[in-house]
Design a protein around this motif. Structure first.
Motif, PDB file in Angstrom:
ATOM      1  N   THR A 284      21.401  -4.124  -5.840  1.00 19.06           N
ATOM      2  CA  THR A 284      21.139  -2.704  -6.063  1.00 19.06           C
ATOM      3  C   THR A 284      22.168  -1.801  -5.373  1.00 19.06           C
ATOM      4  OG1 THR A 284      18.788  -3.125  -6.279  1.00 19.06           O
ATOM      5  CG2 THR A 284      19.415  -0.871  -5.809  1.00 19.06           C
ATOM      6  N   ASN A 285      22.576  -2.142  -4.159  1.00 22.31           N
ATOM      7  CA  ASN A 285      23.541  -1.292  -3.452  1.00 22.31           C
ATOM      8  C   ASN A 285      24.846  -1.194  -4.228  1.00 22.31           C
ATOM      9  OD1 ASN A 285      21.560  -1.191  -1.532  1.00 22.31           O
ATOM     10  ND2 ASN A 285      22.619  -2.472  -0.068  1.00 22.31           N
ATOM     11  N   ARG A 286      25.290  -2.289  -4.809  1.00 23.94           N
ATOM     12  CA  ARG A 286      26.523  -2.269  -5.605  1.00 23.94           C
ATOM     13  C   ARG A 286      26.338  -1.414  -6.850  1.00 23.94           C
ATOM     14  NH1 ARG A 286      29.262  -7.913  -6.364  1.00 23.94           N
ATOM     15  NH2 ARG A 286      30.970  -6.528  -6.919  1.00 23.94           N
TER      16      ARG A 286
ATOM     17  N   ASP B 129      14.945  -4.970 -10.061  1.00 25.85           N
ATOM     18  CA  ASP B 129      13.864  -4.571  -9.151  1.00 25.85           C
ATOM     19  C   ASP B 129      13.835  -3.057  -8.975  1.00 25.85           C
ATOM     20  OD1 ASP B 129      13.304  -7.295  -8.681  1.00 25.85           O
ATOM     21  OD2 ASP B 129      14.772  -7.356  -7.051  1.00 25.85           O
ATOM     22  N   PHE B 130      15.017  -2.475  -8.790  1.00 26.11           N
ATOM     23  CA  PHE B 130      15.114  -1.025  -8.609  1.00 26.11           C
ATOM     24  C   PHE B 130      14.574  -0.306  -9.842  1.00 26.11           C
ATOM     25  CE2 PHE B 130      17.272   3.084  -8.579  1.00 26.11           C
ATOM     26  CZ  PHE B 130      17.069   3.498  -7.274  1.00 26.11           C
ATOM     27  N   LEU B 131      14.946  -0.797 -11.023  1.00 24.99           N
ATOM     28  CA  LEU B 131      14.490  -0.181 -12.263  1.00 24.99           C
ATOM     29  C   LEU B 131      12.977  -0.298 -12.402  1.00 24.99           C
ATOM     30  CD1 LEU B 131      15.774   1.268 -14.645  1.00 24.99           C
ATOM     31  CD2 LEU B 131      15.960  -0.926 -15.796  1.00 24.99           C
ATOM     32  N   ARG B 132      12.413  -1.452 -12.033  1.00 23.34           N
ATOM     33  CA  ARG B 132      10.961  -1.645 -12.107  1.00 23.34           C
ATOM     34  C   ARG B 132      10.237  -0.656 -11.190  1.00 23.34           C
ATOM     35  NH1 ARG B 132      10.366  -6.592  -9.973  1.00 23.34           N
ATOM     36  NH2 ARG B 132       9.903  -5.685  -7.961  1.00 23.34           N
ATOM     37  N   GLU B 133      10.760  -0.472  -9.976  1.00 23.81           N
ATOM     38  CA  GLU B 133      10.102   0.399  -9.004  1.00 23.81           C
ATOM     39  C   GLU B 133      10.419   1.881  -9.225  1.00 23.81           C
ATOM     40  OE1 GLU B 133       7.882  -0.639  -7.019  1.00 23.81           O
ATOM     41  OE2 GLU B 133       8.294  -2.770  -6.877  1.00 23.81           O
ATOM     42  N   CYS B 134      11.648   2.165  -9.606  1.00 24.44           N
ATOM     43  CA  CYS B 134      12.123   3.548  -9.593  1.00 24.44           C
ATOM     44  C   CYS B 134      12.385   4.124 -10.973  1.00 24.44           C
ATOM     45  CB  CYS B 134      13.404   3.639  -8.777  1.00 24.44           C
ATOM     46  SG  CYS B 134      13.208   3.040  -7.091  1.00 24.44           S
ATOM     47  N   GLY B 135      12.383   3.294 -12.012  1.00 24.11           N
ATOM     48  CA  GLY B 135      12.676   3.766 -13.359  1.00 24.11           C
ATOM     49  C   GLY B 135      11.560   4.589 -13.959  1.00 24.11           C
TER      50      GLY B 135
ATOM     51  N   LEU C  18       5.585  -1.964  -3.984  1.00 27.09           N
ATOM     52  CA  LEU C  18       5.431  -0.677  -3.307  1.00 27.09           C
ATOM     53  C   LEU C  18       4.106  -0.022  -3.669  1.00 27.09           C
ATOM     54  CD1 LEU C  18       9.001   0.848  -3.597  1.00 27.09           C
ATOM     55  CD2 LEU C  18       7.939  -0.184  -1.604  1.00 27.09           C
ATOM     56  N   ARG C  19       3.562  -0.367  -4.814  1.00 30.47           N
ATOM     57  CA  ARG C  19       2.295   0.220  -5.263  1.00 30.47           C
ATOM     58  C   ARG C  19       1.185  -0.073  -4.269  1.00 30.47           C
ATOM     59  NH1 ARG C  19       0.764   4.168  -8.647  1.00 30.47           N
ATOM     60  NH2 ARG C  19      -1.160   3.671  -9.683  1.00 30.47           N
ATOM     61  N   ALA C  20       1.310  -1.194  -3.574  1.00 36.82           N
ATOM     62  CA  ALA C  20       0.265  -1.617  -2.648  1.00 36.82           C
ATOM     63  C   ALA C  20       0.153  -0.715  -1.423  1.00 36.82           C
ATOM     64  CB  ALA C  20       0.520  -3.047  -2.203  1.00 36.82           C
ATOM     65  N   ILE C  21       1.138   0.164  -1.222  1.00 37.85           N
ATOM     66  CA  ILE C  21       1.074   1.078  -0.072  1.00 37.85           C
ATOM     67  C   ILE C  21      -0.225   1.863  -0.119  1.00 37.85           C
ATOM     68  CG2 ILE C  21       2.094   3.138   0.977  1.00 37.85           C
ATOM     69  CD1 ILE C  21       4.819   2.062   0.039  1.00 37.85           C
ATOM     70  N   GLU C  22      -0.559   2.314  -1.292  1.00 44.11           N
ATOM     71  CA  GLU C  22      -1.779   3.110  -1.451  1.00 44.11           C
ATOM     72  C   GLU C  22      -1.984   3.296  -2.946  1.00 44.11           C
ATOM     73  OE1 GLU C  22      -2.177   7.948  -1.003  1.00 44.11           O
ATOM     74  OE2 GLU C  22      -1.068   6.850   0.475  1.00 44.11           O
ATOM     75  N   GLU C  23      -3.183   3.139  -3.419  1.00 45.09           N
ATOM     76  CA  GLU C  23      -3.446   3.311  -4.847  1.00 45.09           C
ATOM     77  C   GLU C  23      -3.115   4.743  -5.243  1.00 45.09           C
ATOM     78  OE1 GLU C  23      -3.929   2.073  -8.478  1.00 45.09           O
ATOM     79  OE2 GLU C  23      -4.077   0.749  -6.762  1.00 45.09           O
ATOM     80  N   GLY C  24      -2.430   4.902  -6.354  1.00 39.44           N
ATOM     81  CA  GLY C  24      -2.005   6.224  -6.789  1.00 39.44           C
ATOM     82  C   GLY C  24      -0.861   6.754  -5.953  1.00 39.44           C
ATOM     83  N   ALA C  25      -0.007   5.871  -5.467  1.00 41.25           N
ATOM     84  CA  ALA C  25       1.029   6.245  -4.503  1.00 41.25           C
ATOM     85  C   ALA C  25       2.354   6.638  -5.139  1.00 41.25           C
ATOM     86  CB  ALA C  25       1.250   5.096  -3.524  1.00 41.25           C
ATOM     87  N   ALA C  26       2.349   7.129  -6.358  1.00 38.67           N
ATOM     88  CA  ALA C  26       3.605   7.470  -7.026  1.00 38.67           C
ATOM     89  C   ALA C  26       4.487   8.385  -6.177  1.00 38.67           C
ATOM     90  CB  ALA C  26       3.336   8.081  -8.396  1.00 38.67           C
ATOM     91  N   PRO C  27       3.954   9.420  -5.508  1.00 38.23           N
ATOM     92  CA  PRO C  27       4.834  10.257  -4.677  1.00 38.23           C
ATOM     93  C   PRO C  27       5.496   9.471  -3.538  1.00 38.23           C
ATOM     94  CG  PRO C  27       2.786  11.410  -5.109  1.00 38.23           C
ATOM     95  CD  PRO C  27       2.606   9.993  -5.599  1.00 38.23           C
ATOM     96  N   VAL C  28       4.785   8.506  -2.962  1.00 41.62           N
ATOM     97  CA  VAL C  28       5.353   7.692  -1.890  1.00 41.62           C
ATOM     98  C   VAL C  28       6.480   6.834  -2.444  1.00 41.62           C
ATOM     99  CG1 VAL C  28       4.884   5.843  -0.242  1.00 41.62           C
ATOM    100  CG2 VAL C  28       3.221   7.677  -0.545  1.00 41.62           C
TER     101      VAL C  28
ATOM    102  N   ASP D 126      11.667  -7.332  -1.209  1.00 38.81           N
ATOM    103  CA  ASP D 126      12.339  -7.493  -2.493  1.00 38.81           C
ATOM    104  C   ASP D 126      12.112  -6.307  -3.425  1.00 38.81           C
ATOM    105  OD1 ASP D 126      11.726 -11.016  -2.475  1.00 38.81           O
ATOM    106  OD2 ASP D 126      13.520  -9.943  -1.856  1.00 38.81           O
ATOM    107  N   ALA D 127      11.772  -5.157  -2.892  1.00 36.00           N
ATOM    108  CA  ALA D 127      11.545  -3.980  -3.718  1.00 36.00           C
ATOM    109  C   ALA D 127      12.816  -3.524  -4.416  1.00 36.00           C
ATOM    110  CB  ALA D 127      10.976  -2.853  -2.873  1.00 36.00           C
ATOM    111  N   PHE D 128      13.957  -3.632  -3.745  1.00 33.68           N
ATOM    112  CA  PHE D 128      15.204  -3.116  -4.308  1.00 33.68           C
ATOM    113  C   PHE D 128      16.332  -4.146  -4.267  1.00 33.68           C
ATOM    114  CE2 PHE D 128      13.437   0.928  -2.299  1.00 33.68           C
ATOM    115  CZ  PHE D 128      12.803   1.340  -3.456  1.00 33.68           C
ATOM    116  N   SER D 129      16.045  -5.424  -4.302  1.00 30.86           N
ATOM    117  CA  SER D 129      17.095  -6.437  -4.192  1.00 30.86           C
ATOM    118  C   SER D 129      18.111  -6.362  -5.318  1.00 30.86           C
ATOM    119  CB  SER D 129      16.490  -7.837  -4.177  1.00 30.86           C
ATOM    120  OG  SER D 129      15.769  -8.034  -2.993  1.00 30.86           O
ATOM    121  N   THR D 130      17.643  -6.246  -6.546  1.00 33.58           N
ATOM    122  CA  THR D 130      18.548  -6.198  -7.692  1.00 33.58           C
ATOM    123  C   THR D 130      18.294  -4.922  -8.486  1.00 33.58           C
ATOM    124  OG1 THR D 130      17.020  -7.286  -9.228  1.00 33.58           O
ATOM    125  CG2 THR D 130      18.456  -8.723  -7.899  1.00 33.58           C
ATOM    126  N   GLY D 131      19.197  -4.659  -9.403  1.00 32.59           N
ATOM    127  CA  GLY D 131      19.019  -3.512 -10.285  1.00 32.59           C
ATOM    128  C   GLY D 131      17.725  -3.603 -11.078  1.00 32.59           C
TER     129      GLY D 131
END
Length: 143
Positions: free
Chosen positions: A121-123, A30-36, A46-56, A23-28
């Motif tokens: 999000t795709n739309r 979500d996309f804004l929360r992760e990518c804004g 997505l933060r859980a991938i690795e602490e301090g993972a902004a580049p990822v 559900d990282a990018f299901s809706t706009g």
């Protein structure tokens, strides 16, 4: 030709399904929360991938946006091959347009249209990029 079209469509759907599984990018929204923001929130999936993972996370956001664009672009190419009497392209990004700039365009679009933030999000990516890079003869689909 139909087999090729079906294969590309299946690939696009499975790729977006993979990205949406968490559900990282299901809706706009979500996309804004992760990518804004430049740095994802601490409660971000997505933060859980690795602490301090902004580049990822930045790379995931950029590539997701670019992947949706390329999927739309490839389907337009296939449809042009099936029906060459008209163009099926409605996003005409100039050469050299980067995934980063596309992501920024999408984030600005969602912020400017917060009433649409619950839309897939795709739309929203499709609408944002077709507004930013319209083709002369074709109207984009509405979210």
């Amino acid at each position: 030709m139909k087999m090729l079209f079906c294969a590309v469509l299946l690939l696009c759907c499975s790729a977006t399904g993979w990205a949406q599984r968490g559900d990282a990018f299901s809706t706009g929204r979500d996309f804004l929360r992760e990518c804004g923001p430049q740095t994802p929130s601490k409660d971000s999936g997505l933060r859980a991938i690795e602490e301090g993972a902004a580049p990822v996370v930045d790379a995931a956001c950029n590539m997701y946006t670019f992947g949706v664009y390329k999927g739309i672009d490839h389907v337009a190419d296939l449809m042009d091959g099936i029906d060459p009497s008209k163009s099926h392209r409605y996003i005409c990004a100039p050469d050299g347009t980067t995934a980063i700039s596309m992501r920024d365009i999408v984030v600005r679009f969602i912020k400017a249209h917060l009433g649409l933030s619950g839309v897939n999000t795709n739309r929203l990516i499709s609408s944002a990029l077709s507004e930013a890079f319209p083709c002369q003869a074709n109207k984009p689909p509405q979210p």
